[in-house]
Design an enzyme around this catalytic site. Structure first.
Site: not given
Ligand code: 5GP
Ligand code: ZN
Length: 138
Positions: A101, A99
């Site tokens: 951001h 993903h």
């Molecule tokens: P990472 O820390 O892996 O870069 O980011 C994961 C992101 O996914 C986090 O910012 C978190 O808020 C988001 N996230 C986790 N679970 C969900 C979900 O069920 N729905 C949405 N829309 N975002 C999620």
């Protein structure tokens, strides 16, 4: 149901606030909204992170990033955007489906602080490192 939360979002097995969808990607609002409009852009196909993606799949993902970023900036009246992709736990990755951001920025009023500790440049160390890391174009 997959045990990957973003695969479940792509399959519409769990809800999301989706902004954009095409054959290859989905863009939806991050539930935590670090800044207003904080968006995640994901490939529909499951990859652990960008380190696992070959050129074609990553091109399909990245080709739409500027379009979505410009759209967020215009619609929200943001002054800038940060792009971030965490790869592996040591880099802060918590969801192991690629993903990107997109974080709209609102001058000094959005509460997000990203800063790099700067060091004096060591030019001979830089040259040595660049030699070690040199890549041939295909
Ligand atoms: P990472 O820390 O892996 O870069 O980011 C994961 C992101 O996914 C986090 O910012 C978190 O808020 C988001 N996230 C986790 N679970 C969900 C979900 O069920 N729905 C949405 N829309 N975002 C999620
Ligand atoms: Zn997945």
């Amino acid at each position: 149901m997959s045990d990957c939360i973003f695969c479940n979002i792509v399959a519409r097995e769990i809800p999301s606030s989706t902004l954009y969808e095409d054959e290859h990607i989905l863009a939806f609002l991050d539930i935590t909204q670090v800044t207003k409009g904080h968006t995640l852009v994901v490939p529909k196909q499951h990859f652990r992170n960008l380190l696992e993606m070959e050129e074609q799949a990553s091109a399909a993902l990245f080709s739409k990033i500027p379009v979505i970023a410009k759209h967020l900036k215009e619609q929200l009246g943001a002054s800038g955007i940060n792009l971030l992709s965490n790869m592996e736990a040591s880099a802060g990755q918590t969801v192991f489906h690629t993903h990107i951001h997109l974080l709209p920025r609102f001058d000094d009023q959005d509460g997000l602080h990203i800063s790099f500790d700067t060091k004096e440049p060591d030019f001979s160390a830089l040259a040595q490192l660049a030699e070690q890391l040199h890549m041939e174009a295909p």
